[in-house]
Design a protein around this motif. Sequence first.
Motif, PDB file in Angstrom:
ATOM      1  N   SER A  33      12.171 -54.099  20.981  1.00 25.79           N
ATOM      2  CA  SER A  33      12.794 -54.833  22.089  1.00 25.79           C
ATOM      3  C   SER A  33      12.474 -54.204  23.437  1.00 25.79           C
ATOM      4  N   VAL A  34      11.986 -52.976  23.428  1.00 22.74           N
ATOM      5  CA  VAL A  34      11.599 -52.291  24.659  1.00 22.74           C
ATOM      6  C   VAL A  34      10.188 -51.748  24.500  1.00 22.74           C
ATOM      7  N   GLY A  35       9.538 -51.462  25.616  1.00 22.87           N
ATOM      8  CA  GLY A  35       8.193 -50.906  25.585  1.00 22.87           C
ATOM      9  C   GLY A  35       8.206 -49.412  25.314  1.00 22.87           C
ATOM     10  N   ALA A  36       7.095 -48.760  25.609  1.00 20.95           N
ATOM     11  CA  ALA A  36       6.986 -47.325  25.348  1.00 20.95           C
ATOM     12  C   ALA A  36       6.015 -46.690  26.332  1.00 20.95           C
ATOM     13  N   TYR A  37       6.261 -45.422  26.629  1.00 21.85           N
ATOM     14  CA  TYR A  37       5.382 -44.630  27.485  1.00 21.85           C
ATOM     15  C   TYR A  37       4.651 -43.609  26.629  1.00 21.85           C
ATOM     16  N   GLU A  38       3.345 -43.463  26.854  1.00 17.44           N
ATOM     17  CA  GLU A  38       2.552 -42.500  26.105  1.00 17.44           C
ATOM     18  C   GLU A  38       1.665 -41.693  27.048  1.00 17.44           C
ATOM     19  N   TRP A  39       1.351 -40.470  26.611  1.00 18.19           N
ATOM     20  CA  TRP A  39       0.529 -39.554  27.399  1.00 18.19           C
ATOM     21  C   TRP A  39      -0.720 -39.181  26.612  1.00 18.19           C
ATOM     22  N   SER A  40      -1.847 -39.078  27.301  1.00 18.31           N
ATOM     23  CA  SER A  40      -3.086 -38.604  26.681  1.00 18.31           C
ATOM     24  C   SER A  40      -3.135 -37.078  26.740  1.00 18.31           C
ATOM     25  N   HIS A  41      -3.632 -36.462  25.667  1.00 16.74           N
ATOM     26  CA  HIS A  41      -3.821 -35.014  25.629  1.00 16.74           C
ATOM     27  C   HIS A  41      -5.144 -34.709  24.944  1.00 16.74           C
ATOM     28  N   SER A  42      -5.969 -33.913  25.587  1.00 15.65           N
ATOM     29  CA  SER A  42      -7.249 -33.537  25.001  1.00 15.65           C
ATOM     30  C   SER A  42      -7.051 -32.430  23.972  1.00 15.65           C
ATOM     31  N   LEU A  43      -8.056 -32.249  23.128  1.00 19.39           N
ATOM     32  CA  LEU A  43      -7.995 -31.176  22.133  1.00 19.39           C
ATOM     33  C   LEU A  43      -7.949 -29.809  22.818  1.00 19.39           C
ATOM     34  N   GLY A  44      -8.679 -29.679  23.917  1.00 20.54           N
ATOM     35  CA  GLY A  44      -8.650 -28.427  24.662  1.00 20.54           C
ATOM     36  C   GLY A  44      -7.272 -28.112  25.213  1.00 20.54           C
ATOM     37  N   GLU A  45      -6.545 -29.138  25.659  1.00 20.97           N
ATOM     38  CA  GLU A  45      -5.196 -28.925  26.175  1.00 20.97           C
ATOM     39  C   GLU A  45      -4.262 -28.447  25.070  1.00 20.97           C
ATOM     40  N   VAL A  46      -4.404 -29.010  23.875  1.00 18.44           N
ATOM     41  CA  VAL A  46      -3.575 -28.589  22.746  1.00 18.44           C
ATOM     42  C   VAL A  46      -3.780 -27.103  22.458  1.00 18.44           C
ATOM     43  N   VAL A  47      -5.038 -26.703  22.306  1.00 19.26           N
ATOM     44  CA  VAL A  47      -5.352 -25.314  21.969  1.00 19.26           C
ATOM     45  C   VAL A  47      -4.912 -24.371  23.081  1.00 19.26           C
ATOM     46  N   THR A  48      -5.230 -24.700  24.323  1.00 19.21           N
ATOM     47  CA  THR A  48      -4.905 -23.831  25.452  1.00 19.21           C
ATOM     48  C   THR A  48      -3.401 -23.667  25.620  1.00 19.21           C
ATOM     49  N   SER A  49      -2.637 -24.735  25.384  1.00 13.74           N
ATOM     50  CA  SER A  49      -1.178 -24.655  25.495  1.00 13.74           C
ATOM     51  C   SER A  49      -0.601 -23.688  24.471  1.00 13.74           C
ATOM     52  N   LEU A  50      -1.091 -23.747  23.246  1.00 14.38           N
ATOM     53  CA  LEU A  50      -0.583 -22.869  22.193  1.00 14.38           C
ATOM     54  C   LEU A  50      -0.960 -21.414  22.451  1.00 14.38           C
ATOM     55  N   VAL A  51      -2.197 -21.188  22.866  1.00 18.24           N
ATOM     56  CA  VAL A  51      -2.635 -19.824  23.184  1.00 18.24           C
ATOM     57  C   VAL A  51      -1.832 -19.277  24.367  1.00 18.24           C
ATOM     58  N   GLY A  52      -1.594 -20.128  25.354  1.00 15.45           N
ATOM     59  CA  GLY A  52      -0.824 -19.711  26.517  1.00 15.45           C
ATOM     60  C   GLY A  52       0.608 -19.347  26.191  1.00 15.45           C
ATOM     61  N   ALA A  53       1.129 -19.878  25.081  1.00 12.04           N
ATOM     62  CA  ALA A  53       2.497 -19.558  24.654  1.00 12.04           C
ATOM     63  C   ALA A  53       2.532 -18.340  23.742  1.00 12.04           C
ATOM     64  N   GLY A  54       1.399 -17.665  23.588  1.00 11.45           N
ATOM     65  CA  GLY A  54       1.371 -16.425  22.824  1.00 11.45           C
ATOM     66  C   GLY A  54       1.003 -16.561  21.365  1.00 11.45           C
ATOM     67  N   LEU A  55       0.523 -17.743  20.956  1.00 13.20           N
ATOM     68  CA  LEU A  55       0.118 -17.943  19.570  1.00 13.20           C
ATOM     69  C   LEU A  55      -1.381 -17.710  19.417  1.00 13.20           C
ATOM     70  N   GLU A  56      -1.784 -17.289  18.235  1.00 10.36           N
ATOM     71  CA  GLU A  56      -3.195 -17.088  17.927  1.00 10.36           C
ATOM     72  C   GLU A  56      -3.655 -18.184  16.976  1.00 10.36           C
ATOM     73  N   VAL A  57      -4.706 -18.895  17.368  1.00  6.89           N
ATOM     74  CA  VAL A  57      -5.205 -19.996  16.551  1.00  6.89           C
ATOM     75  C   VAL A  57      -5.987 -19.439  15.366  1.00  6.89           C
ATOM     76  N   ASP A  58      -5.560 -19.806  14.157  1.00  2.00           N
ATOM     77  CA  ASP A  58      -6.233 -19.369  12.931  1.00  2.00           C
ATOM     78  C   ASP A  58      -7.399 -20.288  12.591  1.00  2.00           C
ATOM     79  N   TYR A  59      -7.212 -21.593  12.791  1.00  2.73           N
ATOM     80  CA  TYR A  59      -8.313 -22.532  12.580  1.00  2.73           C
ATOM     81  C   TYR A  59      -8.003 -23.867  13.248  1.00  2.73           C
ATOM     82  N   LEU A  60      -9.073 -24.616  13.463  1.00  4.25           N
ATOM     83  CA  LEU A  60      -9.012 -25.991  13.952  1.00  4.25           C
ATOM     84  C   LEU A  60      -9.992 -26.794  13.111  1.00  4.25           C
ATOM     85  N   HIS A  61      -9.482 -27.765  12.359  1.00  2.00           N
ATOM     86  CA  HIS A  61     -10.322 -28.585  11.486  1.00  2.00           C
ATOM     87  C   HIS A  61     -10.327 -30.035  11.979  1.00  2.00           C
ATOM     88  N   GLU A  62     -11.441 -30.722  11.779  1.00  2.20           N
ATOM     89  CA  GLU A  62     -11.575 -32.123  12.175  1.00  2.20           C
ATOM     90  C   GLU A  62     -12.057 -32.929  10.973  1.00  2.20           C
TER      91      GLU A  62
END
Length: 269
Positions: free
Chosen positions: A199-228
């Motif tokens: 009954s109502v619409g929705a708002y969505e945001w685009s996020h690149s793969l680089g933004e995902v990884v950089t955000s997590l690293v910036g929060a102090g996490l270490e990326v173990d792997y990224l699979h596609e």
Amino acid sequence: MDKYLETNRQNWNDRVSIHVASRMYDLEGFKAGKNPLHSIELEELGDVSGKKLLHLQCHFGMDTLAWARLGAQVTGVDLSDEAIALARSLSEELGIPARFICTDIYSLPGALEDEFDVVYTSYGVLCWLPDLRRWAEVISGFLRPGGRFYIVEDHPLANIFEWDEASGTLRIEYPYFPREEPMYFEPGPSYTDGEGVTSVGAYEWSHSLGEVVTSLVGAGLEVDYLHEFPICAWRRFPCMVQGEDGWWRLPPDVVEIPMTFSLMASKRG
């Protein structure tokens, strides 16, 4: 709660009844013991027995309760009060212990004080989040030292396309990189089968793969792997064909693109 999140809360409240009635979610099958989790997350996350698991954007809790059936101590979080009400009802009906909290992710630190072995989120979650930097900080804050964050999600590259019936090809329609203002989608059908519409619409945001990884690293996490992966958990485009393994794929005459990604990150102690 700002207007974007409130609109999306109402949109997802509408989706609950649509999804409950859909063949895609197969709620009755889940009640009978069917596992709704997919092979990617089951194989990559592995044994969760005895582990405390926080499930962000859990919808009405089927996947959360599925992890509980596999031995995890689960907490599910979702923006939709209708979804959380159903999740709690399912937990009670099926006798599966679980805690469910109704809040947006950014407000979760004010509603929950705990540390978890695993923070988990999956399939169609990032587009509803305006701020990935803050999202990653919340995730890091709820992980114990040595804990793991795991996401399996629609690939950002696949998100830029629509299917063009006239030409029989994929057409670039949406932005890949984040923009300040979200995209607005009019009320309409959900991504599942069935006749229901929101009954109502929705708002969505685009996020690149680089933004995902950089955000997590910036929060102090270490990326173990990224699979596609060139497979999708749902029928994103009408040309897609479902295999015997349950995954949806583009037909052979369409150029293969990444449809899904998974990422594991750890909080070092």
